[in-house]
Design a protein around this motif. Structure first.
Motif, PDB file in Angstrom:
ATOM      1  N   SER A  94       0.902  -1.203   0.033  1.00 31.19           N
ATOM      2  CA  SER A  94      -0.071   0.192   0.069  1.00 31.19           C
ATOM      3  C   SER A  94       0.755   1.293   0.046  1.00 31.19           C
ATOM      4  N   LEU A  95       1.884   1.167   0.687  1.00 26.62           N
ATOM      5  CA  LEU A  95       2.809   2.626   0.954  1.00 26.62           C
ATOM      6  C   LEU A  95       3.599   2.592  -0.366  1.00 26.62           C
ATOM      7  N   ALA A  96       3.674   1.423  -1.174  1.00 19.09           N
ATOM      8  CA  ALA A  96       4.673   1.668  -2.316  1.00 19.09           C
ATOM      9  C   ALA A  96       3.748   2.107  -3.480  1.00 19.09           C
ATOM     10  N   SER A  97       2.360   2.329  -3.255  1.00 15.62           N
ATOM     11  CA  SER A  97       1.552   2.940  -4.083  1.00 15.62           C
ATOM     12  C   SER A  97       1.186   4.296  -3.949  1.00 15.62           C
ATOM     13  N   CYS A  98       1.919   5.029  -2.841  1.00 20.68           N
ATOM     14  CA  CYS A  98       1.697   6.288  -2.680  1.00 20.68           C
ATOM     15  C   CYS A  98       2.921   7.179  -2.932  1.00 20.68           C
ATOM     16  N   GLU A  99       2.760   8.313  -2.808  1.00 19.11           N
ATOM     17  CA  GLU A  99       4.038   9.174  -2.855  1.00 19.11           C
ATOM     18  C   GLU A  99       4.084  10.113  -1.475  1.00 19.11           C
ATOM     19  N   GLY A 100       3.089  10.157  -0.704  1.00 17.76           N
ATOM     20  CA  GLY A 100       3.306  10.733   0.374  1.00 17.76           C
ATOM     21  C   GLY A 100       2.424  10.095   1.628  1.00 17.76           C
ATOM     22  N   VAL A 101       2.733  10.595   2.807  1.00 18.13           N
ATOM     23  CA  VAL A 101       1.657  10.190   3.889  1.00 18.13           C
ATOM     24  C   VAL A 101       1.519  11.474   4.982  1.00 18.13           C
ATOM     25  N   LEU A 102       0.187  11.186   5.445  1.00 15.39           N
ATOM     26  CA  LEU A 102      -0.185  12.153   6.620  1.00 15.39           C
ATOM     27  C   LEU A 102       0.135  11.637   7.812  1.00 15.39           C
ATOM     28  N   LEU A 103       1.128  12.228   8.619  1.00 12.87           N
ATOM     29  CA  LEU A 103       1.850  11.482   9.870  1.00 12.87           C
ATOM     30  C   LEU A 103       0.557  12.172  10.956  1.00 12.87           C
ATOM     31  N   LEU A 104      -0.325  11.466  11.490  1.00 12.33           N
ATOM     32  CA  LEU A 104      -1.034  11.991  12.643  1.00 12.33           C
ATOM     33  C   LEU A 104      -0.842  11.928  13.837  1.00 12.33           C
ATOM     34  N   ILE A 105      -0.674  12.868  14.648  1.00  8.93           N
ATOM     35  CA  ILE A 105      -0.212  12.871  16.085  1.00  8.93           C
ATOM     36  C   ILE A 105      -1.418  13.612  16.737  1.00  8.93           C
ATOM     37  N   ASP A 106      -1.817  12.935  18.010  1.00  6.61           N
ATOM     38  CA  ASP A 106      -2.799  13.290  18.863  1.00  6.61           C
ATOM     39  C   ASP A 106      -2.003  14.379  19.839  1.00  6.61           C
ATOM     40  N   ALA A 107      -2.667  15.738  19.689  1.00  7.36           N
ATOM     41  CA  ALA A 107      -2.209  16.663  20.394  1.00  7.36           C
ATOM     42  C   ALA A 107      -2.057  16.557  22.016  1.00  7.36           C
ATOM     43  N   ALA A 108      -3.007  15.842  22.348  1.00  4.91           N
ATOM     44  CA  ALA A 108      -3.026  15.496  23.904  1.00  4.91           C
ATOM     45  C   ALA A 108      -1.745  14.410  24.211  1.00  4.91           C
ATOM     46  N   GLN A 109      -1.803  13.285  23.514  1.00  6.50           N
ATOM     47  CA  GLN A 109      -1.030  12.282  23.790  1.00  6.50           C
ATOM     48  C   GLN A 109       0.486  12.539  23.312  1.00  6.50           C
ATOM     49  N   GLY A 110       0.655  13.273  22.265  1.00  6.12           N
ATOM     50  CA  GLY A 110       1.642  13.500  21.440  1.00  6.12           C
ATOM     51  C   GLY A 110       2.347  12.185  20.826  1.00  6.12           C
ATOM     52  N   VAL A 111       3.741  12.378  20.432  1.00  6.17           N
ATOM     53  CA  VAL A 111       4.377  11.104  19.818  1.00  6.17           C
ATOM     54  C   VAL A 111       4.133   9.954  20.464  1.00  6.17           C
ATOM     55  N   GLN A 112       3.774   8.791  19.934  1.00  3.06           N
ATOM     56  CA  GLN A 112       3.814   7.585  20.713  1.00  3.06           C
ATOM     57  C   GLN A 112       4.571   6.500  19.571  1.00  3.06           C
TER      58      GLN A 112
END
Lengths: 601, 374
Positions: A94-112
């Motif tokens: 699936s990733l090989a079929s894309c050119e980019g990603v949205l990396l979503l991060i929860d504002a309260a939890q932060g980078v997990q």
């Protein structure tokens, strides 16, 4: 002919519950990719089990038409990805079929943990990464802190981040603009020979197999004869199109686009994820890179609790297989449990999901044997056998050499978890390790380990010792010498073949003891004491006893108590029916799988 | 066919014991209203029932009623139904209630059996159980019972109280036996849902005996009482002679019909169970509109009756009549369950004799599970 400049292929990656599905919904709603009547929250997760567990199992895609601020209309293709190592191959296609990603991060939890693990995957595919901070509406949101983390923990440029609240629908347009502005359009030559990457397939009862693909080069349309470069078969294209909320037929699909092909492919097993589709009369030079023959690695037998339900189970399996190409099965039988099926899975999560789906959708109660990998045995007469089913294990005396499959595991994690992870791998008989540092603070650890050590609970423990920050992937390498033995489990002296396991001799006593202990926890007390034993051949290597039931909670039994007591006993009686009788011992369904779970659960 | 029994529930107490889940209130303003409602309720059943050879007044605390109040109830019973002269007429008594005169009047009214809620002779245990009386009250009550001329009476005792070990329990038993009651009931403290005791337990305020300890209490009680001349005739009940068994309670265990009058009371007849509202208000309101104050009912299937016969039969020393069982349920136990029966006999849980399958002492300890094996 669509202009590739106006196409964007992307995916959303995130830690669990950071709002991936809600954001997907908003993007769909905002681009009018549906009308209110058709909309169903989180439409991409359209399987019950997926919704309940909050995980995505199958890849799904949807095309979103978006008129940007520059006035031009773009086609944004959102490809949803499954998120578990059992399905890591599907993720990679699936990733090989894309050119980019949205990396979503929860504002309260932060980078997990998964934020990082998913980022590593996206980087491996050289994708453009757009960090998006979600849930800014929450009172506990701390955007500044997350921005800091994007810099220090993810090593990404903080100027590039976006903010949104998927729940409230704010910041959505900025995201769409960013997709247009920052994710590169696909490259590819429409005039070149057709080369399309298959990233998923689904079975539609009315149309047959629907192939999900990304066109890399060339053009495909109805009437074309296509060939699967690895599969080998050829088919005539009946229809091509895009995914909107439902399929939308098109004249053709061209380089850079994501869509579907229907070509009279009878069953989903004829389609291999990662295969390349090309034209029969004008094929491309070589298939796209990254193809892997997906083989089952974990095997288990399943049986209906009531032998009468065997036919129903057979029908249920047939129906299930229509939409799961990686699931394989064949007939099998057990002395203790009767007629059943021997099944192959991609891993324990896959097994879990199959069991749950069968039980839920087809209303079947099931018993599973202890899962196993496939071993290679060379007999003294030079015959070579591949055995995963303990009941097919030949007499120990006739075996000259036993071998088990090994994997190469590559694990990525923040440096601080290296010690704990290495300890875990060594515990699992890991060897030939190597270590490198692909980025500051990031460690990549490679270990060779026996697959049988990995399938049981390695992944869960790995996640636990790396506090979820580790990402894990593996590939099968070869068979290596192994001192194998067969452990049998006896309940009151009677062998329960479904509980047998093929293990490395060094593990035998520990495995046997663990099996006995787990059974002791799962099997309820009965009128007589129950002796549990683990044996290799005739030799008992571990034992434990479940004492007999000696005292009821025999409350008063006068006028008002009778009805209540009867209902309580009826409930217990029903529970007993769902157990399997081995000799005079009732064994619940849960006992069979519980045998494998380790202490650390 | 046995004659039916009548149960009357008095839903009032002076104080609520934290372990009890029977329906009652400490607001005594409605006592007279309930008595007249009880009388009214009886009228609704004169067609379905005519004779009762046992009458049992339980609660709550029936002994907080005055003699005139009790007379109202009993004469209402006699007016509407037939009670033979040798009928067993029982009332539950709290040891803190009544003086000798009151006990004598009870006898005059026609009561011929008393159940004294002694529970324990240990002050500490009584305090834990939240009882209204002290150990000395129990002795006084026993004394009054005998002096008033009651020949048929029983003491209720509870074991498995936190802090009570086998030794202190033995003391209570010895004390009880020394008072020579014709009947003894010994119950293990049960944690019932939605009682204050249950909430304390859930909070971890105390621990209850584990399976081994429970069994020890049970076996010890049975052995000691049988050595002292009592017959262990039901899981929790002991009698000095067959005449001192509770005839009324036996009806519950052999599917004899019984009528329950009063809020929360249960009834059984012709394979049907029904029960009254557990609420004085609903009870009174229904009766005011001439409706039976029934909150719910169930019709038993053959399987229901079969299961009940098993778990109730196997908790009494008499056990189950094998031929009747076959007649009623089409189940020839010795033939169809011979393997299980053999292993249970070998295991010392049941015996078969005189056409009956009966539990041993160890079998009584696991009566419910035994029932499930069939």
């Amino acid at each position: 002919m669509r202009n590739m400049d106006y196409i964007r292929n992307f995916s959303i990656i995130a830690h669990i519950d950071h709002g991936k599905s809600t954001l997907a919904d908003r993007l769909i709603q905002h681009t009018g990719g549906c009308d209110a009547r058709n909309f169903q929250d989180q439409i991409l997760d359209n399987m019950d089990i997926e919704r309940e567990r909050g995980i995505t199992i199958k890849s799904q895609a949807i095309s979103l038409p978006y008129t940007a601020r520059d006035g031009k209309t773009y086609n944004l293709n959102l490809i949803d990805t499954p998120g578990h190592v059992d399905f890591s191959y599907e993720v990679s296609r699936s990733l090989a079929s894309c050119e980019g990603v949205l990396l979503l991060i929860d504002a309260a939890q932060g980078v997990q943990a998964q934020t990082l693990a998913n980022l590593y995957l996206a980087m491996e595919h050289d994708l453009e990464i757009i960090p998006v901070i979600n849930k800014i509406d929450l009172p506990s949101a701390d955007v500044e802190r997350v921005i800091e983390q994007i810099d220090s923990e993810l090593g990404l440029d903080t100027d590039t981040h976006l903010k949104c609240s998927a729940k409230e629908g704010t910041g959505i347009e900025d995201i769409l603009e960013a997709i247009v502005q920052r994710i590169p359009p696909p490259s590819g030559t429409p005039e070149a020979p057709l080369s399309a990457l298959i990233f998923d397939a689904q079975y539609d009862p009315f149309r047959g197999t629907v192939i999900h693909c990304r066109i890399m080069d060339g053009v495909v349309q109805s009437g074309d004869i296509i060939r699967f470069m690895y599969g080998g078969a050829t088919y005539k294209v009946e229809e091509v199109g895009h995914f909107l909320l439902s399929r939308r037929k098109r004249d053709r699909l061209a380089a850079g686009e994501v869509g579907y092909i229907i070509a009279g492919v009878k069953t989903i097993s004829d389609v291999r994820t990662g295969d390349t589709i090309t034209l029969e009369n004008r094929p491309c030079n070589k298939p796209l890179p990254g193809f892997k023959e997906v083989k089952p690695v974990v095997f288990a037998s399943i049986y209906p609790i009531a032998s009468d339900d065997y036919e129903d189970l057979a029908v249920a399996l047939e129906k299930y297989k229509l939409n799961d190409a990686s699931f394989v099965y064949e007939k099998d039988a057990s002395v203790a449990l009767g007629q059943g099926f021997r099944c192959g899975f991609l891993g324990l999560l896959h097994l879990d999901i199959v069991q749950e789906r069968l039980e839920r959708e087809y209303d079947q109660s099931l018993i599973l044997s202890v899962p196993s990998v496939r071993f290679r045995l060379t007999l003294k007469d030079d015959t070579v056998l591949y055995v995963d089913n303990p009941s097919h294990y030949p007499p120990q005396m006739s075996i000259a050499k036993g071998e088990e499959p090994y994997i190469r595991a590559s694990m990525m994690m923040p440096e601080r978890y290296l010690g704990a992870v290495m300890k875990l791998c060594q515990e699992k008989r890991g060897m030939n390790s190597s270590l490198n540092y692909p980025g500051p603070g990031r460690a990549e650890l490679i270990y060779e380990m026996p697959l049988s050590e990995v399938i049981y609970d390695f992944y869960d423990r790995f996640k636990s010792v790396s506090q979820g920050y580790g990402s894990f992937d593996y590939e099968l390498i070869d068979f290596r010498d192994s001192n194998l033995v067969l452990i049998d489990i006896l309940v009151n002296g009677e062998k329960v073949d479904a509980l047998s396991q093929i293990v490395h001799r060094d593990r035998a006593r520990a495995c046997g003891l663990q099996a006995c202990e787990r059974l002791k926890e799962e099997i309820p007390k009965q009128m007589f004491k129950i002796a549990l034993q683990a044996a290799i051949g005739g030799e008992i290597i571990a034992r434990t006893t479940i004492s007999a039931f000696r005292k009821d909670v025999t409350a008063k039994c006068y006028g008002g108590d009778i009805s209540r007591k009867r209902k309580l006993l009826e409930k217990q009686k029903k529970g007993k029916k769902r157990m399997k009788m081995i000799g005079n011992v009732s064994i619940p369904q849960s006992a069979f799988l519980a045998v494998l779970k380790s202490d650390t659960d | 066919m046995n004659l039916p029994g009548l149960y009357i529930h008095i839903p009032f107490c002076r104080t609520k014991c934290p372990y009890c889940h029977f329906y009652s209130t400490t607001d005594l303003t409605a006592v007279d209203l309930i008595i007249s409602s009880i009388v009214r309720e009886m009228e609704l059943y004169t067609a379905e029932f005519d004779t009762f050879d046992t009458v049992y007044i339980g609660g709550g605390t029936p002994s907080l009623l005055t003699i005139p109040q009790l007379e109202t109830i009993l004469s209402a019973v006699r007016k509407r139904f037939l009670v033979p002269p040798d009928g067993e007429i029982t009332i539950e008594v709290n040891p803190a209630d009544g003086d000798l005169a009151w006990y004598r009047s009870l006898k005059d009214l026609g009561f011929n059996r008393l159940h004294l809620g002694v529970q324990s002779f240990s002050e500490a245990a009584l305090a834990f159980l939240g009882r209204r009386h002290r150990a000395s009250d129990a002795f006084a009550a026993l004394d009054n019972t005998v002096r008033a001329g009651f020949e048929n009476f029983g003491l209720d005792l509870i074991y498995g109280i936190p802090g009570q070990d086998l030794q202190s329990w033995r003391k209570s038993l010895t004390c009880a036996v020394s008072l020579a009651p014709p009947h003894l009931s010994a119950y293990q403290l049960a944690i019932e849902e939605e009682t204050p005791l249950c909430h304390s337990y859930r909070r971890g305020s105390f621990a209850i005996p584990d399976e081994d300890a429970s069994l020890a209490f049970f076996l010890e009680t049975s052995a000691y009482l049988e050595r002292s001349g009592y017959r262990h005739y039901e899981v929790s009940n002991y009698a000095k002679s067959s005449g001192s068994k509770s005839r009324h309670n036996q009806k519950y265990w052999d599917h004899t019909p019984y009528l329950g009058i009063g809020p929360g009371a249960h009834s059984f007849k012709d394979g049907r169970r029904w029960w009254n509202h557990r609420s004085i208000e609903s009870y009174v309101n229904d009766l005011a509109s001439e409706k039976p104050p029934v909150a719910g009912d169930e019709t038993l299937t053959r399987d229901d009756l079969r299961l009940e016969t098993l778990f109730m039969g196997l908790r009494t020393a008499r056990g189950i009549d094998i031929a009747s069982f076959r007649l009623q349920f089409g189940d020839d136990l010795p033939k169809e369950r011979s393997a299980i029966i053999q292993s249970l006999i070998a295991g010392g849980f049941i015996v078969i004799g005189d056409g009956r399958m009966s539990p041993t002492r160890r079998g009584l300890a696991v009566a419910d599970q035994l029932a499930l094996t069939f």
